[in-house]
Design an enzyme around this catalytic site. Sequence first.
Site, PDB file in Angstrom:
ATOM      1  N   GLY A   9       0.869  -1.178   0.000  1.00  0.00           N
ATOM      2  CA  GLY A   9       0.000   0.000   0.000  1.00  0.00           C
ATOM      3  C   GLY A   9       0.900   1.221   0.000  1.00  0.00           C
ATOM      4  O   GLY A   9       1.563   1.509   0.988  1.00  0.00           O
ATOM      5  N   GLY A  11      -0.087   4.321  -0.600  1.00  0.00           N
ATOM      6  CA  GLY A  11      -0.916   5.521  -0.515  1.00  0.00           C
ATOM      7  C   GLY A  11      -0.311   6.508   0.467  1.00  0.00           C
ATOM      8  O   GLY A  11       0.907   6.549   0.658  1.00  0.00           O
ATOM      9  N   ARG A  82     -11.384   5.622   5.808  1.00  0.00           N
ATOM     10  CA  ARG A  82     -12.724   6.034   6.234  1.00  0.00           C
ATOM     11  C   ARG A  82     -13.159   7.304   5.525  1.00  0.00           C
ATOM     12  O   ARG A  82     -12.377   8.218   5.331  1.00  0.00           O
ATOM     13  CB  ARG A  82     -12.699   6.341   7.733  1.00  0.00           C
ATOM     14  CG  ARG A  82     -12.704   5.113   8.566  1.00  0.00           C
ATOM     15  CD  ARG A  82     -13.133   5.457   9.973  1.00  0.00           C
ATOM     16  NE  ARG A  82     -12.065   6.044  10.760  1.00  0.00           N
ATOM     17  CZ  ARG A  82     -12.253   6.597  11.946  1.00  0.00           C
ATOM     18  NH1 ARG A  82     -13.473   6.705  12.446  1.00  0.00           N
ATOM     19  NH2 ARG A  82     -11.235   7.082  12.633  1.00  0.00           N
ATOM     20  N   ARG A  88     -14.346   2.763  11.585  1.00  0.00           N
ATOM     21  CA  ARG A  88     -13.283   1.889  11.078  1.00  0.00           C
ATOM     22  C   ARG A  88     -13.864   0.516  10.734  1.00  0.00           C
ATOM     23  O   ARG A  88     -13.406  -0.151   9.823  1.00  0.00           O
ATOM     24  CB  ARG A  88     -12.183   1.729  12.126  1.00  0.00           C
ATOM     25  CG  ARG A  88     -11.363   2.997  12.340  1.00  0.00           C
ATOM     26  CD  ARG A  88     -10.258   2.752  13.365  1.00  0.00           C
ATOM     27  NE  ARG A  88      -9.496   3.965  13.639  1.00  0.00           N
ATOM     28  CZ  ARG A  88      -9.821   4.835  14.599  1.00  0.00           C
ATOM     29  NH1 ARG A  88     -10.876   4.658  15.345  1.00  0.00           N
ATOM     30  NH2 ARG A  88      -9.062   5.908  14.795  1.00  0.00           N
ATOM     31  N   ASN A  95     -11.630  -4.260   3.295  1.00  0.00           N
ATOM     32  CA  ASN A  95     -10.203  -4.328   3.606  1.00  0.00           C
ATOM     33  C   ASN A  95      -9.730  -5.749   3.917  1.00  0.00           C
ATOM     34  O   ASN A  95      -8.555  -6.077   3.709  1.00  0.00           O
ATOM     35  CB  ASN A  95      -9.866  -3.358   4.735  1.00  0.00           C
ATOM     36  CG  ASN A  95      -9.785  -1.927   4.222  1.00  0.00           C
ATOM     37  OD1 ASN A  95      -9.857  -1.705   3.009  1.00  0.00           O
ATOM     38  ND2 ASN A  95      -9.636  -0.964   5.103  1.00  0.00           N
ATOM     39  N   ASN A 120      -7.127  -0.637   8.668  1.00  0.00           N
ATOM     40  CA  ASN A 120      -8.267  -0.689   9.591  1.00  0.00           C
ATOM     41  C   ASN A 120      -9.414  -1.553   9.079  1.00  0.00           C
ATOM     42  O   ASN A 120      -9.555  -1.682   7.867  1.00  0.00           O
ATOM     43  CB  ASN A 120      -8.776   0.744   9.827  1.00  0.00           C
ATOM     44  CG  ASN A 120      -7.976   1.420  10.921  1.00  0.00           C
ATOM     45  OD1 ASN A 120      -7.820   0.865  12.000  1.00  0.00           O
ATOM     46  ND2 ASN A 120      -7.463   2.605  10.635  1.00  0.00           N
ATOM     47  N   ARG A 151      -1.319  10.981  20.155  1.00  0.00           N
ATOM     48  CA  ARG A 151      -2.383  12.000  20.076  1.00  0.00           C
ATOM     49  C   ARG A 151      -2.673  12.544  21.467  1.00  0.00           C
ATOM     50  O   ARG A 151      -2.757  13.750  21.675  1.00  0.00           O
ATOM     51  CB  ARG A 151      -3.653  11.386  19.472  1.00  0.00           C
ATOM     52  CG  ARG A 151      -3.532  11.216  17.982  1.00  0.00           C
ATOM     53  CD  ARG A 151      -4.805  10.676  17.346  1.00  0.00           C
ATOM     54  NE  ARG A 151      -4.661  10.704  15.902  1.00  0.00           N
ATOM     55  CZ  ARG A 151      -5.135   9.759  15.076  1.00  0.00           C
ATOM     56  NH1 ARG A 151      -5.782   8.720  15.554  1.00  0.00           N
ATOM     57  NH2 ARG A 151      -4.956   9.882  13.778  1.00  0.00           N
ATOM     58  N   HIS A 175      -8.531  -0.345  18.694  1.00  0.00           N
ATOM     59  CA  HIS A 175      -8.316   0.932  18.005  1.00  0.00           C
ATOM     60  C   HIS A 175      -9.652   1.418  17.449  1.00  0.00           C
ATOM     61  O   HIS A 175      -9.902   1.405  16.260  1.00  0.00           O
ATOM     62  CB  HIS A 175      -7.299   0.713  16.878  1.00  0.00           C
ATOM     63  CG  HIS A 175      -6.883   1.980  16.201  1.00  0.00           C
ATOM     64  ND1 HIS A 175      -6.487   3.102  16.877  1.00  0.00           N
ATOM     65  CD2 HIS A 175      -6.794   2.295  14.883  1.00  0.00           C
ATOM     66  CE1 HIS A 175      -6.172   4.045  16.010  1.00  0.00           C
ATOM     67  NE2 HIS A 175      -6.359   3.586  14.791  1.00  0.00           N
TER      68      HIS A 175
HETATM   69  N1  APR Z   1      -2.665  -4.312  -2.903  1.00  0.00           N
HETATM   70  C1  APR Z   1      -1.837  -3.262  -2.732  1.00  0.00           C
HETATM   71  N2  APR Z   1      -2.275  -2.003  -2.539  1.00  0.00           N
HETATM   72  C2  APR Z   1      -3.602  -1.807  -2.521  1.00  0.00           C
HETATM   73  C3  APR Z   1      -4.533  -2.866  -2.691  1.00  0.00           C
HETATM   74  C4  APR Z   1      -4.001  -4.176  -2.880  1.00  0.00           C
HETATM   75  N3  APR Z   1      -4.804  -5.222  -3.048  1.00  0.00           N
HETATM   76  N4  APR Z   1      -5.773  -2.342  -2.621  1.00  0.00           N
HETATM   77  C5  APR Z   1      -5.651  -1.026  -2.401  1.00  0.00           C
HETATM   78  N5  APR Z   1      -4.328  -0.696  -2.337  1.00  0.00           N
HETATM   79  C6  APR Z   1      -3.716   0.610  -2.149  1.00  0.00           C
HETATM   80  C7  APR Z   1      -4.445   1.737  -2.864  1.00  0.00           C
HETATM   81  O1  APR Z   1      -4.166   1.732  -4.254  1.00  0.00           O
HETATM   82  C8  APR Z   1      -3.877   2.969  -2.152  1.00  0.00           C
HETATM   83  O2  APR Z   1      -2.753   3.495  -2.820  1.00  0.00           O
HETATM   84  O3  APR Z   1      -3.745   1.014  -0.789  1.00  0.00           O
HETATM   85  C9  APR Z   1      -3.456   2.408  -0.780  1.00  0.00           C
HETATM   86  C10 APR Z   1      -4.185   3.066   0.362  1.00  0.00           C
HETATM   87  O4  APR Z   1      -3.747   4.377   0.393  1.00  0.00           O
HETATM   88  P1  APR Z   1      -4.678   5.604   0.788  1.00  0.00           P
HETATM   89  O5  APR Z   1      -5.970   5.487   0.065  1.00  0.00           O
HETATM   90  O6  APR Z   1      -3.885   6.844   0.626  1.00  0.00           O
HETATM   91  O7  APR Z   1      -4.993   5.317   2.324  1.00  0.00           O
HETATM   92  P2  APR Z   1      -4.039   5.533   3.586  1.00  0.00           P
HETATM   93  O8  APR Z   1      -4.332   6.834   4.219  1.00  0.00           O
HETATM   94  O9  APR Z   1      -2.651   5.213   3.257  1.00  0.00           O
HETATM   95  O10 APR Z   1      -4.631   4.397   4.585  1.00  0.00           O
HETATM   96  C11 APR Z   1      -4.521   3.022   4.289  1.00  0.00           C
HETATM   97  O11 APR Z   1      -4.237   2.428   6.598  1.00  0.00           O
HETATM   98  O12 APR Z   1      -4.427   3.746   8.488  1.00  0.00           O
HETATM   99  C12 APR Z   1      -5.070   2.841   7.672  1.00  0.00           C
HETATM  100  O13 APR Z   1      -7.428   3.406   7.870  1.00  0.00           O
HETATM  101  C13 APR Z   1      -6.308   3.405   7.011  1.00  0.00           C
HETATM  102  O14 APR Z   1      -7.093   1.290   6.289  1.00  0.00           O
HETATM  103  C14 APR Z   1      -6.476   2.479   5.859  1.00  0.00           C
HETATM  104  C15 APR Z   1      -5.028   2.181   5.453  1.00  0.00           C
END
Ligand code: APR
Length: 308
Positions: A9, A11, A82, A88, A95, A120, A151, A175
């Site tokens: 991930g 992101g 979220r 969550r 997820n 989450n 926090r 959490h």
């Molecule tokens: N394999 C790899 N990456 C994936 C997959 C997968 N199967 N499905 C989704 N993703 C990637 C998305 O493409 C995205 O880039 O997961 C990333 C999530 O990034 P964001 O949307 O920016 O979310 P982020 O704020 O990083 O949070 C991710 O962590 O803290 C927790 O609640 C939050 O569950 C959430 C997770």
Amino acid sequence: MKYKVSIIGAGMTGATTAHWLADREIADIVLVDVVKGMPQGKALDLQEAMPVINNDVKIIGSNDYEPTKNSDIVVITAGLTRKPGMSRDDLLAANAEIVRKATEETIRCSPDAIYVVLTNPLDVMAFLTMKVANLPPHRIVGQAGILDSARMRAFVAMELDVSVENIHCYVLGGHGDEMVPLTHFSNVGGIPLDEILPAELLGAIVERTRKGGGEIVDLLKTGSAFYAPSVAVVQMVEAILKDKHLIVPASAYLNGEYGLKDIFFGVMVQLGQKGIEKIVEYKLASHEVEAIRKSAASVADNTSRLRL
Ligand code: APR
């Protein structure tokens, strides 16, 4: 570098974890995401930052798992975030599929890795990771407690003119909004918080801590917190790679602690090279035990919704 950390991930949280981690120069990093080009672009951008800070870290971005081979640590932060008004737990089903796939792929490539889970609902996703990877519980730890405690520390610091270094807060439990900020164990320079702050103010800090994630979601409108969650992951990664025997709050598999069994739940754990070395149990007051039970019931209920 001696160590490799793979982050699934790429992101906001995954990429920011890579950023904090690269800055500390403790491991090479692999970023994996399903979006084509994105992890490669972020990895290259970060790689190009290394000469400026003189850090010799290799950072690779990928859409497949081959480059993650033989990782020492796998961080799972892939998934949906979220939206305002969403809990969550609403994220659970979506997820779970993402985390299942990430776990299956990574354990195949890195059978000796330790997992730090962030997606989450955290406690449930850590449980799922343990089941899918079929690993002993000490090899999986969920990140939540360092964040929730940070926090609370930040909110206490906003009220008192004291360095955050002197403010120690401990938040246990799941959490979620029923997490349990401990107001007596938490302290400023050794003096319990409930002796320093008036009850009403302390109550407000506890409530703000519980809703801390939601406060950020409401402000951002799209996405959820990422700076504090990701630096919390990096503290855990560093404790494991450096075998620090560091005691932090985190989500761990319980087998009788606080009378709870067969769930991942926020407790104090000691982290070292083997992962969770031990769970440190507090002697809690009866109102705290009650709060822990309530939080655990909600985590157990959500965990039971997993299709394993
Ligand atoms: N394999 C790899 N990456 C994936 C997959 C997968 N199967 N499905 C989704 N993703 C990637 C998305 O493409 C995205 O880039 O997961 C990333 C999530 O990034 P964001 O949307 O920016 O979310 P982020 O704020 O990083 O949070 C991710 O962590 O803290 C927790 O609640 C939050 O569950 C959430 C997770």
